[in-house]
Design an enzyme around this catalytic site. Structure first.
Site, PDB file in Angstrom:
ATOM      1  N   GLY A  14      -2.517  -1.169   8.447  1.00 34.72           N
ATOM      2  CA  GLY A  14      -2.076   0.225   8.562  1.00 34.72           C
ATOM      3  C   GLY A  14      -3.223   1.104   9.044  1.00 34.72           C
ATOM      4  O   GLY A  14      -4.356   0.930   8.607  1.00 34.72           O
ATOM      5  N   ARG A  24     -16.249   5.015  16.780  1.00 35.52           N
ATOM      6  CA  ARG A  24     -17.297   5.781  17.483  1.00 35.52           C
ATOM      7  C   ARG A  24     -18.687   5.374  16.989  1.00 35.52           C
ATOM      8  O   ARG A  24     -19.612   5.134  17.788  1.00 35.52           O
ATOM      9  CB  ARG A  24     -17.060   7.274  17.254  1.00 35.52           C
ATOM     10  N   VAL A  27     -19.597   1.888  18.315  1.00 34.02           N
ATOM     11  CA  VAL A  27     -19.925   1.866  19.748  1.00 34.02           C
ATOM     12  C   VAL A  27     -21.265   2.559  20.001  1.00 34.02           C
ATOM     13  O   VAL A  27     -22.143   2.027  20.687  1.00 34.02           O
ATOM     14  CB  VAL A  27     -18.788   2.514  20.574  1.00 34.02           C
ATOM     15  N   ARG A  28     -21.432   3.727  19.400  1.00 31.12           N
ATOM     16  CA  ARG A  28     -22.667   4.490  19.677  1.00 31.12           C
ATOM     17  C   ARG A  28     -23.891   3.769  19.112  1.00 31.12           C
ATOM     18  O   ARG A  28     -24.946   3.736  19.761  1.00 31.12           O
ATOM     19  CB  ARG A  28     -22.560   5.894  19.075  1.00 31.12           C
ATOM     20  N   ARG A  75       0.029  -5.861  12.859  1.00 29.03           N
ATOM     21  CA  ARG A  75      -0.016  -6.920  11.844  1.00 29.03           C
ATOM     22  C   ARG A  75       0.416  -8.182  12.575  1.00 29.03           C
ATOM     23  O   ARG A  75       1.546  -8.283  13.029  1.00 29.03           O
ATOM     24  CB  ARG A  75       0.922  -6.596  10.685  1.00 29.03           C
ATOM     25  N   ASP A 106      -7.550  -4.800   2.878  1.00 34.01           N
ATOM     26  CA  ASP A 106      -7.673  -6.102   2.233  1.00 34.01           C
ATOM     27  C   ASP A 106      -7.148  -7.269   3.081  1.00 34.01           C
ATOM     28  O   ASP A 106      -7.817  -8.288   3.256  1.00 34.01           O
ATOM     29  CB  ASP A 106      -6.842  -5.988   0.946  1.00 34.01           C
ATOM     30  N   THR A 128      -8.520   2.064   4.867  1.00 34.08           N
ATOM     31  CA  THR A 128      -7.117   2.107   4.418  1.00 34.08           C
ATOM     32  C   THR A 128      -6.949   3.320   3.523  1.00 34.08           C
ATOM     33  O   THR A 128      -7.847   3.629   2.720  1.00 34.08           O
ATOM     34  CB  THR A 128      -6.696   0.834   3.638  1.00 34.08           C
ATOM     35  N   ASP A 130      -5.194   3.491   1.066  1.00 34.56           N
ATOM     36  CA  ASP A 130      -4.836   3.082  -0.298  1.00 34.56           C
ATOM     37  C   ASP A 130      -6.009   3.069  -1.290  1.00 34.56           C
ATOM     38  O   ASP A 130      -5.796   3.093  -2.487  1.00 34.56           O
ATOM     39  CB  ASP A 130      -4.202   1.682  -0.275  1.00 34.56           C
ATOM     40  N   ASP A 132      -7.828   0.578  -2.215  1.00 35.93           N
ATOM     41  CA  ASP A 132      -7.481  -0.509  -3.132  1.00 35.93           C
ATOM     42  C   ASP A 132      -8.315  -1.776  -2.888  1.00 35.93           C
ATOM     43  O   ASP A 132      -7.901  -2.871  -3.234  1.00 35.93           O
ATOM     44  CB  ASP A 132      -5.982  -0.853  -2.971  1.00 35.93           C
ATOM     45  N   ARG A 174       0.815   1.169  -1.520  1.00 38.52           N
ATOM     46  CA  ARG A 174       1.199  -0.241  -1.674  1.00 38.52           C
ATOM     47  C   ARG A 174       1.215  -0.603  -3.159  1.00 38.52           C
ATOM     48  O   ARG A 174       1.904   0.065  -3.904  1.00 38.52           O
ATOM     49  CB  ARG A 174       0.229  -1.135  -0.887  1.00 38.52           C
ATOM     50  N   ALA A 189      -0.113  17.400 -12.200  1.00 39.64           N
ATOM     51  CA  ALA A 189       1.209  16.814 -12.454  1.00 39.64           C
ATOM     52  C   ALA A 189       1.433  16.570 -13.953  1.00 39.64           C
ATOM     53  O   ALA A 189       0.488  16.286 -14.685  1.00 39.64           O
ATOM     54  CB  ALA A 189       1.331  15.497 -11.692  1.00 39.64           C
ATOM     55  N   HIS A 219       8.261  24.303 -14.799  1.00 40.13           N
ATOM     56  CA  HIS A 219       8.614  23.251 -13.847  1.00 40.13           C
ATOM     57  C   HIS A 219       7.871  21.971 -14.225  1.00 40.13           C
ATOM     58  O   HIS A 219       6.946  22.014 -15.051  1.00 40.13           O
ATOM     59  CB  HIS A 219       8.230  23.657 -12.417  1.00 40.13           C
ATOM     60  N   GLN A 255       1.163  10.922   5.232  1.00 36.85           N
ATOM     61  CA  GLN A 255      -0.132  10.658   4.566  1.00 36.85           C
ATOM     62  C   GLN A 255      -1.072   9.812   5.425  1.00 36.85           C
ATOM     63  O   GLN A 255      -2.258   9.726   5.166  1.00 36.85           O
ATOM     64  CB  GLN A 255       0.102   9.907   3.248  1.00 36.85           C
TER      65      GLN A 255
HETATM   66  O1  F6P Z   1      -1.810   0.246   3.563  1.00 45.15           O
HETATM   67  C1  F6P Z   1      -1.446   1.514   3.987  1.00 45.15           C
HETATM   68  C2  F6P Z   1       0.046   1.717   3.791  1.00 45.15           C
HETATM   69  O2  F6P Z   1       0.390   2.998   4.276  1.00 45.15           O
HETATM   70  C3  F6P Z   1       0.548   1.527   2.369  1.00 45.15           C
HETATM   71  O3  F6P Z   1       0.301   2.649   1.550  1.00 45.15           O
HETATM   72  C4  F6P Z   1       2.002   1.247   2.612  1.00 45.15           C
HETATM   73  O4  F6P Z   1       2.551   0.475   1.572  1.00 45.15           O
HETATM   74  C5  F6P Z   1       1.969   0.444   3.892  1.00 45.15           C
HETATM   75  O5  F6P Z   1       0.752   0.757   4.554  1.00 45.15           O
HETATM   76  C6  F6P Z   1       3.099   0.687   4.837  1.00 45.15           C
HETATM   77  O6  F6P Z   1       2.958  -0.220   5.892  1.00 45.15           O
HETATM   78  P1  F6P Z   1       3.738  -0.145   7.286  1.00 45.15           P
HETATM   79  O7  F6P Z   1       2.924   0.699   8.212  1.00 45.15           O
HETATM   80  O8  F6P Z   1       3.771  -1.566   7.741  1.00 45.15           O
HETATM   81  O9  F6P Z   1       5.075   0.426   6.995  1.00 45.15           O
END
Ligand code: F6P
Length: 323
Positions: A14, A24, A27-28, A75, A106, A128, A130, A132, A174, A189, A219, A255
């Site tokens: 992703g 960048r 390369v630089r 992918r 990952d 990423t 995430d 993670d 994810r 929240a 709320h 996002q």
């Molecule tokens: O890993 C980044 C991410 O946006 C995750 O948060 C999400 O689960 C996944 O990629 C979505 O993947 P795709 O772009 O294949 O729909």
């Protein structure tokens, strides 16, 4: 290991804001050291099929502030096979590439590990939204993503107050609750549901809402990580059990886009440049990480074995602050 003077760079999995700043920097830095740098389009797919071109310092002008990745990403199913990996390495050698920088998450690093095992020195740069990846405290794109989500939740909060509603906002991540946890704390929240903790409807939703009602809350904001199972019926169940009108917003791909924040641009610049320094010295088979704001590197085989943990202190903090 012998020093390396020709490298390839690809983005995989992703996309994440800040990937362009990392490209960048790669390369630089390579050009600064008179190294040859080849851009590999569409991740491992482009590596297998030779979608590769030589990059100059000017090819990365005017990209730092753009989301997405100029090298594009994919992918690749073929790369998951041993034949695919072999083909990728022989294509790299055909283009005289001696080492590869993989910017991704990952899954992309597992691909880089395969390249290393097949004799192609590779270095992973964490990119990423995430956040993670266990062996680094930070991944490029996370700060931009949580700020985008924070802006959206702040806006939803305005309408939630006007209508005295409960609003559920689903964020990406994810299998990780890192985005949800940070966005939840940043937006105050009432409840944050993350996969690492599992969901108990009474403990995690009913109790905070009932507590809030007693304290005259107008709320309720509930942040749900996408990796939380069965969040689909939450809206109906909350309405049924609390009588509070409830709405759901899925933030989705918003996002993943947008101009990267300063945090992402700077980390991307530091990590991309560091990756080149390693390859220049002949050090492949590494993952770049951040620990206590210092850039470091770890063996790719060890790094991928580090167990994933969520910040328990942030979970505790979110509970204290949401009363
Ligand atoms: O890993 C980044 C991410 O946006 C995750 O948060 C999400 O689960 C996944 O990629 C979505 O993947 P795709 O772009 O294949 O729909």
């Amino acid at each position: 290991m012998p020093k390396i003077s020709a490298i390839g760079v690809l983005t995989s999995g992703g996309d994440a804001p800040g990937m362009n700043a990392a490209i960048r920097a790669v390369v630089r830095t390579a050009k600064y050291y008179d190294m040859k740098v080849m851009g590999i389009r569409k991740g491992y797919e482009g590596l297998i099929h030779g979608d590769i071109y030589e990059m100059s310092a000017r090819d990365v002008s005017d990209i730092m502030h753009r989301g997405g990745t100029i090298l594009q990403t994919a992918r690749s199913a073929e790369f998951k096979t041993p034949e695919g990996v072999k083909r990728a390495v022989s294509t790299a050698r055909y283009f005289d590439i001696e080492g590869i920088i993989v910017i991704g998450g990952d899954g992309s690093f597992r691909g880089a590990r395969e390249l290393c095992a097949e004799g192609m020195p590779s270095v992973g740069v964490p990119g990423t939204i995430d956040n993670d990846i266990s062996c680094t405290e930070y991944t490029i794109g996370f700060d931009t993503a949580i700020n985008t989500a924070k802006d959206a939740v702040d806006k939803i909060r305005d309408t939630a107050t006007s209508h005295e509603r409960c609003n559920i906002i689903k964020v990406m991540g994810r299998a990780s609750g890192s985005i949800a946890l940070n966005v939840g704390i940043a937006t105050g929240a009432e409840a944050i549901l993350i996969p690492e903790r599992g969901v108990d409807f009474t403990r995690d939703i009913l109790e905070p809402i009932n507590r809030g009602k007693k304290r005259n809350k107008k709320h309720f904001i509930i942040i749900v990580a996408e990796g939380v199972a069965d969040s689909g019926d939450l809206e109906a169940r909350i309405e049924a059990e609390t009588g509070i009108e409830t709405r759901t917003t899925i933030l989705g791909y918003v996002q993943r886009g947008g101009s990267p924040t300063v945090v992402d641009r700077v980390y991307a610049s530091r990590m991309g440049s560091y990756a080149v320094e390693l390859l220049k010295e002949g050090m492949g088979n590494r993952i770049i990480g951040v620990a206590k704001n210092q850039i470091y590197d770890i063996d790719i085989f060890e790094g991928l074995d580090v167990p994933y943990t969520i910040r328990e202190d942030l979970i505790d903090l979110s509970k204290i602050l949401s009363i």
